[in-house]
Design a protein around this motif. Sequence first.
Motif, PDB file in Angstrom:
ATOM      1  N   MET A  63       0.825  -1.207   0.000  1.00 25.66           N
ATOM      2  CA  MET A  63       0.000   0.000   0.000  1.00 25.66           C
ATOM      3  C   MET A  63       0.860   1.258   0.000  1.00 25.66           C
ATOM      4  SD  MET A  63      -2.951  -1.268   2.680  1.00 25.66           S
ATOM      5  CE  MET A  63      -3.660   0.359   2.875  1.00 25.66           C
ATOM      6  N   VAL A  64       1.915   1.258   0.815  1.00 26.30           N
ATOM      7  CA  VAL A  64       2.834   2.399   0.870  1.00 26.30           C
ATOM      8  C   VAL A  64       3.527   2.581  -0.476  1.00 26.30           C
ATOM      9  CG1 VAL A  64       4.943   3.303   1.916  1.00 26.30           C
ATOM     10  CG2 VAL A  64       3.187   2.237   3.352  1.00 26.30           C
ATOM     11  N   LEU A  65       3.986   1.472  -1.063  1.00 30.63           N
ATOM     12  CA  LEU A  65       4.644   1.525  -2.361  1.00 30.63           C
ATOM     13  C   LEU A  65       3.684   2.005  -3.445  1.00 30.63           C
ATOM     14  CD1 LEU A  65       7.217   0.931  -3.979  1.00 30.63           C
ATOM     15  CD2 LEU A  65       6.413  -1.426  -4.269  1.00 30.63           C
ATOM     16  N   MET A  66       2.426   1.566  -3.348  1.00 34.27           N
ATOM     17  CA  MET A  66       1.396   1.977  -4.308  1.00 34.27           C
ATOM     18  C   MET A  66       1.201   3.496  -4.284  1.00 34.27           C
ATOM     19  SD  MET A  66      -2.624   0.858  -4.343  1.00 34.27           S
ATOM     20  CE  MET A  66      -2.890   1.547  -2.687  1.00 34.27           C
ATOM     21  N   ILE A  67       1.079   4.070  -3.083  1.00 26.72           N
ATOM     22  CA  ILE A  67       0.894   5.512  -2.960  1.00 26.72           C
ATOM     23  C   ILE A  67       2.128   6.260  -3.456  1.00 26.72           C
ATOM     24  CG2 ILE A  67       0.570   7.406  -1.323  1.00 26.72           C
ATOM     25  CD1 ILE A  67      -1.947   5.791  -1.867  1.00 26.72           C
ATOM     26  N   PHE A  68       3.318   5.713  -3.158  1.00 26.75           N
ATOM     27  CA  PHE A  68       4.562   6.338  -3.614  1.00 26.75           C
ATOM     28  C   PHE A  68       4.618   6.374  -5.134  1.00 26.75           C
ATOM     29  CE2 PHE A  68       8.967   5.908  -5.070  1.00 26.75           C
ATOM     30  CZ  PHE A  68       9.522   7.061  -4.529  1.00 26.75           C
ATOM     31  N   VAL A  69       4.296   5.248  -5.780  1.00 31.94           N
ATOM     32  CA  VAL A  69       4.316   5.173  -7.246  1.00 31.94           C
ATOM     33  C   VAL A  69       3.281   6.120  -7.849  1.00 31.94           C
ATOM     34  CG1 VAL A  69       3.826   3.680  -9.226  1.00 31.94           C
ATOM     35  CG2 VAL A  69       5.233   2.833  -7.343  1.00 31.94           C
ATOM     36  N   ALA A  70       2.070   6.134  -7.274  1.00 36.14           N
ATOM     37  CA  ALA A  70       1.015   7.014  -7.773  1.00 36.14           C
ATOM     38  C   ALA A  70       1.427   8.477  -7.656  1.00 36.14           C
ATOM     39  CB  ALA A  70      -0.282   6.758  -7.008  1.00 36.14           C
ATOM     40  N   ASP A  71       2.026   8.831  -6.526  1.00 36.33           N
ATOM     41  CA  ASP A  71       2.433  10.218  -6.300  1.00 36.33           C
ATOM     42  C   ASP A  71       3.563  10.633  -7.230  1.00 36.33           C
ATOM     43  OD1 ASP A  71       2.386  12.694  -4.493  1.00 36.33           O
ATOM     44  OD2 ASP A  71       4.486  12.074  -4.356  1.00 36.33           O
ATOM     45  N   ARG A  72       4.552   9.740  -7.408  1.00 31.39           N
ATOM     46  CA  ARG A  72       5.684  10.066  -8.280  1.00 31.39           C
ATOM     47  C   ARG A  72       5.256  10.127  -9.741  1.00 31.39           C
ATOM     48  NH1 ARG A  72       8.586  13.219  -7.005  1.00 31.39           N
ATOM     49  NH2 ARG A  72       6.774  13.668  -5.742  1.00 31.39           N
ATOM     50  N   LEU A  73       4.349   9.246 -10.126  1.00 34.50           N
ATOM     51  CA  LEU A  73       3.847   9.268 -11.497  1.00 34.50           C
ATOM     52  C   LEU A  73       3.142  10.585 -11.779  1.00 34.50           C
ATOM     53  CD1 LEU A  73       3.209   7.827 -14.203  1.00 34.50           C
ATOM     54  CD2 LEU A  73       1.123   6.953 -13.113  1.00 34.50           C
ATOM     55  N   HIS A 114      -4.621  13.913  -5.658  1.00 36.93           N
ATOM     56  CA  HIS A 114      -5.616  13.516  -4.656  1.00 36.93           C
ATOM     57  C   HIS A 114      -6.557  12.454  -5.225  1.00 36.93           C
ATOM     58  CE1 HIS A 114      -4.385  16.738  -1.986  1.00 36.93           C
ATOM     59  NE2 HIS A 114      -5.324  16.399  -1.116  1.00 36.93           N
ATOM     60  N   ALA A 115      -7.032  12.690  -6.442  1.00 38.09           N
ATOM     61  CA  ALA A 115      -7.934  11.728  -7.077  1.00 38.09           C
ATOM     62  C   ALA A 115      -7.239  10.392  -7.297  1.00 38.09           C
ATOM     63  CB  ALA A 115      -8.441  12.287  -8.410  1.00 38.09           C
ATOM     64  N   CYS A 116      -6.007  10.444  -7.785  1.00 35.41           N
ATOM     65  CA  CYS A 116      -5.252   9.215  -8.055  1.00 35.41           C
ATOM     66  C   CYS A 116      -4.983   8.436  -6.772  1.00 35.41           C
ATOM     67  CB  CYS A 116      -3.944   9.571  -8.747  1.00 35.41           C
ATOM     68  SG  CYS A 116      -2.956   8.141  -9.242  1.00 35.41           S
ATOM     69  N   ASN A 117      -4.496   9.124  -5.743  1.00 36.22           N
ATOM     70  CA  ASN A 117      -4.136   8.449  -4.495  1.00 36.22           C
ATOM     71  C   ASN A 117      -5.341   7.849  -3.781  1.00 36.22           C
ATOM     72  OD1 ASN A 117      -1.494   9.190  -4.956  1.00 36.22           O
ATOM     73  ND2 ASN A 117      -1.537  10.932  -3.562  1.00 36.22           N
ATOM     74  N   THR A 118      -6.429   8.621  -3.683  1.00 31.24           N
ATOM     75  CA  THR A 118      -7.596   8.123  -2.946  1.00 31.24           C
ATOM     76  C   THR A 118      -8.292   6.995  -3.693  1.00 31.24           C
ATOM     77  OG1 THR A 118      -8.987   9.880  -3.880  1.00 31.24           O
ATOM     78  CG2 THR A 118      -8.004  10.279  -1.720  1.00 31.24           C
ATOM     79  N   PHE A 119      -8.352   7.072  -5.007  1.00 27.20           N
ATOM     80  CA  PHE A 119      -9.034   6.019  -5.764  1.00 27.20           C
ATOM     81  C   PHE A 119      -8.190   4.752  -5.865  1.00 27.20           C
ATOM     82  CE2 PHE A 119     -12.191   9.105  -6.837  1.00 27.20           C
ATOM     83  CZ  PHE A 119     -13.320   8.360  -7.131  1.00 27.20           C
ATOM     84  N   CYS A 120      -6.878   4.870  -5.894  1.00 27.70           N
ATOM     85  CA  CYS A 120      -6.062   3.651  -5.877  1.00 27.70           C
ATOM     86  C   CYS A 120      -6.168   2.977  -4.512  1.00 27.70           C
ATOM     87  CB  CYS A 120      -4.615   3.916  -6.270  1.00 27.70           C
ATOM     88  SG  CYS A 120      -3.596   4.785  -5.065  1.00 27.70           S
ATOM     89  N   ILE A 169      -6.719   1.974 -11.806  1.00 30.12           N
ATOM     90  CA  ILE A 169      -5.839   1.029 -12.509  1.00 30.12           C
ATOM     91  C   ILE A 169      -4.644   0.654 -11.636  1.00 30.12           C
ATOM     92  CG2 ILE A 169      -4.291   0.752 -14.492  1.00 30.12           C
ATOM     93  CD1 ILE A 169      -6.230   2.554 -16.064  1.00 30.12           C
ATOM     94  N   ILE A 170      -4.037   1.650 -10.995  1.00 28.82           N
ATOM     95  CA  ILE A 170      -2.890   1.397 -10.111  1.00 28.82           C
ATOM     96  C   ILE A 170      -3.312   0.537  -8.926  1.00 28.82           C
ATOM     97  CG2 ILE A 170      -1.242   2.466  -8.515  1.00 28.82           C
ATOM     98  CD1 ILE A 170      -1.094   4.837 -10.437  1.00 28.82           C
ATOM     99  N   GLY A 171      -4.481   0.827  -8.350  1.00 32.12           N
ATOM    100  CA  GLY A 171      -4.979   0.025  -7.232  1.00 32.12           C
ATOM    101  C   GLY A 171      -5.171  -1.425  -7.609  1.00 32.12           C
ATOM    102  N   LEU A 172      -5.764  -1.669  -8.778  1.00 30.54           N
ATOM    103  CA  LEU A 172      -5.961  -3.031  -9.272  1.00 30.54           C
ATOM    104  C   LEU A 172      -4.625  -3.718  -9.521  1.00 30.54           C
ATOM    105  CD1 LEU A 172      -7.741  -5.315 -10.392  1.00 30.54           C
ATOM    106  CD2 LEU A 172      -7.764  -4.107 -12.593  1.00 30.54           C
ATOM    107  N   LEU A 173      -3.689  -2.992 -10.096  1.00 28.35           N
ATOM    108  CA  LEU A 173      -2.365  -3.549 -10.404  1.00 28.35           C
ATOM    109  C   LEU A 173      -1.637  -3.971  -9.128  1.00 28.35           C
ATOM    110  CD1 LEU A 173      -0.021  -4.117 -12.373  1.00 28.35           C
ATOM    111  CD2 LEU A 173       0.655  -1.718 -12.107  1.00 28.35           C
ATOM    112  N   PHE A 174      -1.616  -3.104  -8.119  1.00 30.27           N
ATOM    113  CA  PHE A 174      -0.882  -3.411  -6.891  1.00 30.27           C
ATOM    114  C   PHE A 174      -1.582  -4.486  -6.066  1.00 30.27           C
ATOM    115  CE2 PHE A 174       1.818   0.100  -7.843  1.00 30.27           C
ATOM    116  CZ  PHE A 174       2.975  -0.134  -7.118  1.00 30.27           C
ATOM    117  N   TYR A 175      -2.903  -4.548  -6.126  1.00 31.06           N
ATOM    118  CA  TYR A 175      -3.596  -5.640  -5.443  1.00 31.06           C
ATOM    119  C   TYR A 175      -3.232  -6.979  -6.091  1.00 31.06           C
ATOM    120  CZ  TYR A 175      -7.168  -8.886  -3.932  1.00 31.06           C
ATOM    121  OH  TYR A 175      -7.800 -10.006  -3.435  1.00 31.06           O
ATOM    122  N   THR A 176      -3.183  -7.013  -7.415  1.00 27.04           N
ATOM    123  CA  THR A 176      -2.821  -8.232  -8.133  1.00 27.04           C
ATOM    124  C   THR A 176      -1.399  -8.664  -7.790  1.00 27.04           C
ATOM    125  OG1 THR A 176      -4.279  -7.593  -9.972  1.00 27.04           O
ATOM    126  CG2 THR A 176      -2.636  -9.302 -10.415  1.00 27.04           C
TER     127      THR A 176
END
Length: 230
Positions: A63-73, A114-120, A169-176
């Motif tokens: 989850m932490v890595l997911m937020i980091f990737v989303a934020d950096r992207l 904000h939209a990317c992080n909260t929705f992922c 999309i990022i949320g689905l990817l990191f869950y997988t």
Amino acid sequence: MNELLQFDQHATMALNGSNMLFWDNLMMTVTSTLSWSLLILTIIYVLFHNNAVREAFIILLMMVLMIFVADRLCSGLIKPLVGRWRPTQDPHIMYMMDVVDNYRGGKFGFFSGHACNTFCMATFLALLFRHRFLIVVLYFWSVTTTFTRLYLGVHYLGDVLVGLTIGMIIGLLFYTISKKILKRYKVRERLSSYEYTSSGYKLYDIHMLLAMIFVNYLLIIIVAVCRGIV
């Protein structure tokens, strides 16, 4: 394209601001990540209460890595690459926008972090917990948090729509990815009964999480009211 951009601008300006101090204070409070500390702590508790320690750490790390990737992207790559002004920074309309507490954000706003992080986060947790009502509440949290960016005028509607799509999309990817990683470890067997969700999380803890989300919203409203009084 020009017509689409004009629609985006008009829609954003229609959703921007109000003449009520309460709503200004509420939106400024909701948009702050710190305001959701209770929700974050409760999620961490549920993870460790329903998983072996190693399994919980893996999920939390993902989850932490997911937020980091989303934020950096978003902030590190796309925003400076695209270079689209925020409405509150756009020289053509910046003085037509309602600004709260002189908050205008950084220069560029495409797409919304904000939209990317909260929705992922909502997508990841929805797939993890698999509880219908909680899924609705998680996406409601994402929508309300994202709406503050339109109200405050720091994002166009298009910024938000693209951000939430990429976030899901990022949320689905990191869950997988996390699911595949966990298969390599001998984790505890998931129980299946009326006391658990289909993914093995205790309904008692899910209900507690729902209650804490409600309490978190209540606290935010109280803070907003107090800001108005002060």
